[in-house]
Scaffold this motif. Structure first.
Motif, PDB file in Angstrom:
ATOM      1  N   ILE A 190      -4.481   7.182   7.966  1.00 30.11           N
ATOM      2  CA  ILE A 190      -3.412   6.811   7.024  1.00 30.11           C
ATOM      3  C   ILE A 190      -2.610   7.941   6.593  1.00 30.11           C
TER       4      ILE A 190
ATOM      5  N   TYR B  11      -1.375  20.680  -1.026  1.00 31.67           N
ATOM      6  CA  TYR B  11      -1.244  20.512   0.231  1.00 31.67           C
ATOM      7  C   TYR B  11      -0.327  19.353   0.699  1.00 31.67           C
TER       8      TYR B  11
ATOM      9  N   TYR C 263       3.317  20.112  -0.141  1.00 30.43           N
ATOM     10  CA  TYR C 263       3.873  20.947   0.988  1.00 30.43           C
ATOM     11  C   TYR C 263       4.250  20.399   2.103  1.00 30.43           C
ATOM     12  N   MET C 264       3.133  19.415   2.482  1.00 24.67           N
ATOM     13  CA  MET C 264       3.522  18.637   3.691  1.00 24.67           C
ATOM     14  C   MET C 264       4.758  17.733   3.576  1.00 24.67           C
TER      15      MET C 264
ATOM     16  N   THR D 165      -4.382  13.141   8.091  1.00 23.83           N
ATOM     17  CA  THR D 165      -5.602  13.947   8.571  1.00 23.83           C
ATOM     18  C   THR D 165      -6.319  14.018   9.845  1.00 23.83           C
ATOM     19  N   ARG D 166      -5.734  12.937  10.649  1.00 18.05           N
ATOM     20  CA  ARG D 166      -6.174  13.091  11.932  1.00 18.05           C
ATOM     21  C   ARG D 166      -5.073  12.766  12.857  1.00 18.05           C
ATOM     22  N   LYS D 167      -5.314  13.085  14.008  1.00 16.68           N
ATOM     23  CA  LYS D 167      -4.099  13.032  15.269  1.00 16.68           C
ATOM     24  C   LYS D 167      -3.698  11.877  15.235  1.00 16.68           C
ATOM     25  N   THR D 168      -4.449  10.687  15.466  1.00 19.11           N
ATOM     26  CA  THR D 168      -4.038   9.409  15.916  1.00 19.11           C
ATOM     27  C   THR D 168      -4.751   8.340  14.665  1.00 19.11           C
TER      28      THR D 168
ATOM     29  N   TYR E  58       0.884  -1.170  -0.131  1.00 13.75           N
ATOM     30  CA  TYR E  58       0.044  -0.188  -0.118  1.00 13.75           C
ATOM     31  C   TYR E  58       0.929   1.152  -0.101  1.00 13.75           C
TER      32      TYR E  58
ATOM     33  N   PRO F 157      -8.328  11.452  -1.932  1.00 17.50           N
ATOM     34  CA  PRO F 157      -9.723  12.411  -1.807  1.00 17.50           C
ATOM     35  C   PRO F 157      -9.625  13.040  -0.659  1.00 17.50           C
ATOM     36  N   ARG F 158      -8.880  13.079   0.106  1.00 14.69           N
ATOM     37  CA  ARG F 158      -9.028  13.787   1.444  1.00 14.69           C
ATOM     38  C   ARG F 158      -8.365  15.280   1.179  1.00 14.69           C
ATOM     39  N   LEU F 159      -7.123  15.349   0.903  1.00 12.13           N
ATOM     40  CA  LEU F 159      -6.369  16.389   0.630  1.00 12.13           C
ATOM     41  C   LEU F 159      -5.670  16.709  -0.668  1.00 12.13           C
ATOM     42  N   SER F 160      -5.647  18.078  -0.944  1.00  9.77           N
ATOM     43  CA  SER F 160      -5.273  18.459  -2.621  1.00  9.77           C
ATOM     44  C   SER F 160      -3.841  17.981  -2.704  1.00  9.77           C
TER      45      SER F 160
ATOM     46  N   GLU G   5       7.330  18.284   2.015  1.00  7.89           N
ATOM     47  CA  GLU G   5       8.440  19.131   2.143  1.00  7.89           C
ATOM     48  C   GLU G   5       8.601  19.336   3.528  1.00  7.89           C
TER      49      GLU G   5
END
Lengths: 801, 287
Positions: B192, B265, B268-269, B186-189, B118, B259-262, B271
């Motif tokens: 994925i 972004y 950028y993350m 996308t989440r604290k704990t 994965y 689908p969660r994030l562009s 990096e």
């Protein structure tokens, strides 16, 4: 709690042991002899004409027992009880209107065969252009979701109080903002399920995890074209509901398959089914205008909502109504204007979700209140205190506030959170600090639109062993209603709480009640249980008084024993009294009956201008969020959340605390992480893997407090708590982010990506939002130095060795 | 779910014999956290599941000279609870802790994490950065392949019919080397990874000698960023140097859709994650 034996005690939930040991049987654990398994074929297209359905291949598959389509279902459209827009059918007839629309269903010997059969059904579609945005759906020439309806406007409401335009003209300051809430799912862990079985007399029994066992019979009877009396619902324990378990189309579909096969059939949603074809929260575009004086007097408020109904109408008109006006009763605002358009789109239909429209409206309203405060340079908590509703108020909508602890909630939340010290103190560096407040009110014991369901009824049977069984139709969906009822009954009768059980609802034996929604359970159900307990107690006391040769007025009940006041050794066990009752009446079981009829307190709101006292009681709350915003990543870390709730009277502090924490988790999800992302009507993240609900470790530090206002209409003064606990969370967080970085977020969820983009747009801030007074009559604008985010440069930084 | 055969061999020898017999439709089953979902969704053409959980040879974490041998059945929970791993390659424990929730970590194995391929697999980028390899067994013998060569793309691995992953060999970083892993979600704990980066650095006299940077989750397969690594080698790594290397790491990326994030972004993350991993590894090296 002084004066009470059981009320106010943190007794464990009635079913806690079964739940934590995994022994509790849920609906789909149930197996009946010869039971088949059903599965629904759902539309893969958002909008299309159904040209033909060929089931021949599927029928040839070994193990397939029946296939149902629109041809097997009644042709008259239906809707949910109390609503008037009949636009649903069991199966799509000529057209499919969203991805997930029910096209056919299969019953087979096992689930794998049913799934295989589904894949063998051949449907010929003619795709039609779809409409996916409610504002697009309002445009001239937009594709019509229901042609026969003539337009995409499913429902329109407009009403007002006072003179909003005059208030606008008189106001020093006006704030106007457009807020957008997203499509979010209730996220109950147990998906919808059903087992359906017909008996030889032509009556169907549905075994359902459901909030509203009596009420669903009304719509399911219409869906199936049979009388209500031919449907018996036996409620199973719910693995969560949150408003989402009032209706589910697989229930009547399952009944149809069971009828066709003459066998019991079980059906259960997969998580994917849940995300593409259940009833998530109604998303709204909200235009909010607040007009007031520069001294903080609120003069008027207008709201305009465009709500995205999805393809069919469930409770959305009522949800929009709630969103249009409930929040008006929070502060003293005399001039109000409300307009709402409920719009069809080719998307998943929407429905009730804890808060019932109030959640969406509170996000907009409580954000707007903060912006109004910023405009006049007033501390937003002070603005709220200045305008807060008080006990005894009759609001412009006709709501009578028998109890109101809003000011106390605000003050306690401010003190607990350290509001004064922390406010406007963002700091410097990569992480900025912010604190924000938001309040809410909600209904508790909403007046129904049908008189037969206005209050609640209950009866209590006390057997020869002195064990009580409480019957009610207000359900426990995990929030602890059964425990609450047991406490109320035990307190009143003088039983030990462990000797009281509360039956799950069986429509053949339980009272006729509308079920749990609108925070009805504690107030209405609790009052009914209290009345039934009083009746049972009266009968027990008669027996005890005779045996103890005492005056009935002097009999006191406590800990399973009835004794003479002041002479505790002159006593009789309740078990003994109940046994004496039974033995003297040829085995009859001592039964207390009680009804709570709130006739003189509440009124059905006027259908047009919506005026009326809709609820028995009104709970209030204030929450304060403290956040840290990372300027590099856009991540918002919620450091602490203070929640102070006016719940009238605490029945069970453990349960109450749990309710608040759970609601805040959903509120944070609504604010920060949860969103069913759709593209051309398709849900892109139809699983918990990509739909981020909060789990325990994601929660911030919580401080939960309660204000006890002892409502005159609640049982022992109690009001509801489950729904209001969710409403202030999102705006409190948005307001805290504003305090930290001076950016107002109008759209949920506030993801790191959106925060980073907003930070980039505004330039990296070195200053905090200034709270300065605007000149009279002029809106205040803050100039933001157009500094570039370092990473906006788009090229590598020069490096030095 | 389609019908399939199930067998539970008791030894590695028995397992490879069964795999050879059953041919192409046979899949080894370990924790089942991925394969069962694939089966239920009818996406896996499996005719036989060979349950390898009873095979003793696939268990255990041992030191073998300069490397660790981690049995394929080692769960994420075992990885993060192992004192041997904590002492020698703590980055593996750190990566294992990022993966999902305790329920999944108790079932999911290192072998499964690699073989499932994965893109967001948390163990893979640090394993590659460390220069790890997998040991594969079949009826005709054993072979060793670098993890970087073994993972071919999203859900694609260089496994041959009849082979089973036996163990992972992880070189233990020498005293002046370290590896760090950073990831965003996308989440604290439990979320994925939306993007991730592993950085392996070795130093000599305050100067970086060897650098390997591997990106995870952002593309279909883990990506070595040679340019950025080369840039670090020979420098004394500072905030600015790490930033520049991070910038280089994301040029020419072909991100997969999430689908969660562009894409912007996530790039950028990425990096930020490279920067963080490089600085953490460098701090560790110089400790």
């Amino acid at each position: 709690m002084a004066g009470f034996n059981i009320i106010g005690k943190g007794v464990p939930l009635i079913d806690a042991r079964e739940k934590v040991t995994g022994k509790l049987e849920y609906g789909t654990d149930m197996v009946l002899p010869g039971m088949l398994h059903g599965k629904v074929l759902r539309s893969p297209l958002p909008h299309a004409r159904v040209l033909s359905i060929d089931v021949s291949k599927a029928l040839r598959l070994s193990g397939v027992r029946a296939i149902a389509t629109a041809a097997d279902a009644p042709t008259a459209p239906f809707t949910v009880p109390g609503q008037t827009l009949d636009d649903e059918l069991l199966f799509a007839r000529d057209k499919v209107r969203f991805i997930g629309d029910e096209v056919a269903a299969v019953a087979a010997a096992d689930l794998d065969t049913a799934e295989e059969a589904i894949s063998l059904i051949e449907v010929e579609y003619e795709p039609l252009p779809g409409v996916f945005d409610p504002e697009d759906a309002l445009k001239e020439g937009a594709p019509l979701v229901h042609e026969e309806h003539g337009s995409n406007i499913a429902n329109r409401q407009k009403f007002g109080r006072g003179d909003f335009d005059a208030a606008l003209a008189r106001a020093d300051v006006v704030y106007e903002g457009r807020f957008v809430t997203s499509l979010v799912h209730q996220g109950y862990l147990e998906p919808h399920g059903v087992v359906a079985s017909w008996d030889s007399s032509g009556r169907v029994t549905l075994y359902l995890p459901i909030q509203t066992p009596v009420m669903v019979r009304m719509s399911y009877a219409r869906a199936l074209g049979i009388s209500e009396d031919r449907i018996r619902v036996i409620q199973y324990p719910l693995g969560g509901g949150f408003g989402g378990k009032q209706e589910c189309k697989i229930h009547p579909i399952c009944a149809l398959l069971a009828k066709k096969t003459e066998k019991p059939v079980r059906m259960a949603n997969t998580r994917r089914d849940e995300f593409i074809a259940s009833l998530p929260r109604l998303p709204m575009i909200i235009n909010m205008k607040i007009a007031g004086s520069s001294d903080g007097t609120l003069l008027g408020k207008s709201i305009r909502i465009i709500a995205d109904n999805g393809a069919y109408t469930n409770y959305a008109p009522a949800i929009m109504y709630s969103a249009l006006m409930r929040h008006d009763n929070l502060y003293r605002i005399p001039n109000l204007l409300a307009e709402g358009l409920l719009v069809y789109t080719n998307k998943i239909p929407t429905g009730p979700f804890r808060g019932f429209g109030n959640t969406q409206a509170h996000f907009a309203f409580e954000s707007a209140i903060d912006m109004f405060a910023a405009k006049i340079g007033m501390d937003p908590a002070e603005l709220r205190l200045k305008n807060a509703r008080q006990k005894g108020d009759v609001t412009p909508h006709g709501w009578k506030l028998g109890s109101c602890g809003l000011s106390e909630c605000i003050q306690e939340a401010m003190n607990d959170a350290g509001w004064k010290e922390k406010r406007g103190n963002a700091g410097t560096g990569r992480k900025r600090h912010g604190i924000g407040i938001a309040c809410c009110l909600h209904v508790s014991g909403n007046r129904a639109v049908m008189p037969a369901f206005d209050g609640s009824s209950s009866y209590i049977r006390i057997n020869q062993a002195g064990k009580a069984l409480v019957f009610t139709s207000e359900t426990d969906l995990g929030q602890g209603a059964r425990t609450t009822f047991a406490q109320i009954a035990a307190e009143r009768i003088g039983l030990r709480v462990e000797d009281v059980n509360v039956a799950l609802v069986d429509t053949d034996t339980s009272p006729h009640g509308w079920g749990t929604w609108g925070d009805r359970a504690t107030t209405l159900g609790g009052n009914a249980v209290l009345a039934a307990a009083e009746d049972a107690r009266r009968q027990l006391v008669e027996i005890a008084a005779a045996k103890l040769e005492a005056n009935p007025q002097d009999i006191v009940g406590e800990n399973g024993r009835l004794y003479v006041a002041g002479a505790p050794n002159r006593s009789i066990m309740i078990a003994e009294a109940a046994k004496a009752f039974s033995y003297s009446k040829s085995g009859a079981i001592l039964t207390g009956q009680g009804s709570y009829v709130p006739d003189d307190i509440v009124s059905v709101p006027d259908p047009v201008n919506k005026y009326g006292n809709v609820s028995v009681a009104y709970p209030f709350a204030a929450q304060v969020a403290e956040v840290e915003v990372d300027l590099d990543t856009g991540e918002v870390n919620i450091l602490r959340l203070t929640a102070v709730h006016d719940l009238g009277r605490i029945i069970n502090p453990k349960g109450a605390r749990g309710q608040v924490i759970g609601a805040v988790a959903q509120g944070i999800g609504f604010a920060m992480t949860e969103e069913m992302k759709t593209e051309n009507g398709k849900v892109l993240n139809a699983s918990f893997k990509r739909y981020d609900v909060l789990r325990a470790p994601d929660m911030p530090e919580m401080s939960v407090g309660f204000v006890e206002t002892v409502d005159p209409n609640g049982p022992y003064g109690a009001k509801g708590l489950g729904e209001p606990a969710l409403n202030p969370t999102a705006p409190a967080i948005a307001n805290a982010i504003y305090d930290a970085v001076g950016i107002r977020f109008h759209e949920l969820p506030i993801t790191p990506e959106k925060v980073l983009a907003a930070l980039r747009r505004k330039g990296r801030r070195t200053q905090q939002p200034r709270h300065c007074r605007a000149p009279r009559g002029q809106p205040l604008h803050r100039e933001i130095p157009p500094q570039q985010h370092p990473l906006q440069a788009g090229r590598p930084q020069p490096h030095r060795l | 779910m389609r019908d399939f055969e199930y067998c539970r061999p008791q030894s590695l020898k028995e397992a490879v014999t069964v795999l050879a017999e059953k041919g192409k439709g046979a899949y080894p089953l370990a924790g089942g956290t991925d394969i069962l979902i694939e089966l239920k969704r009818r996406r896996l053409p499996a005719s036989c599941l060979v349950d390898i959980k009873a095979i003793p040879e696939l268990r255990g974490i041992e030191r073998e000279g300069d490397a660790l041998r981690i049995g394929a059945l080692t769960t994420h929970s075992e990885l993060l609870g192992s004192s041997l791993i904590q002492e020698t390659v703590p980055v593996i424990a750190h990566a294992a802790r990022q993966m999902a929730f305790p329920e999944i970590r108790n079932r999911g194995t290192i072998g499964g994490n690699i073989c499932n391929a994965y893109p967001a697999a948390d163990l893979v980028p640090p394993l590659i950065a460390l220069g790890s390899s997998v040991l594969l067994a079949s009826a005709s013998g054993q072979r060793e392949v670098g993890v970087a060569e073994f993972v071919l793309g999203s859900r694609q691995i260089a496994i041959l019919p009849g082979e089973v992953l036996v163990a992972v060999k992880v070189p233990v970083p020498v005293s002046n080397a370290a590896c760090a892993y950073a990831r965003a979600s996308t989440r604290k704990t439990g979320g994925i990874a939306a993007t991730s980066a592993a950085a392996y650095l070795s130093a000599d006299g305050g100067v970086c000698r060897q650098a390997r940077i591997v990106l995870g989750a952002i593309e279909a397969k883990p990506r070595f960023v040679a340019e950025a690594a080369g840039y670090l080698e020979g420098t004394s790594i500072s905030e600015d140097v790490a930033k520049a290397a991070a910038k280089m790491s994301v040029s020419g990326l072909s991100p997969i859709v999430d689908p969660r994030l562009s894409v912007q972004y996530r790039s950028y993350m990425t990096e930020l994650m490279v920067r963080q991993a490089v600085l953490e590894a460098w701090a560790e090296v110089n400790r």
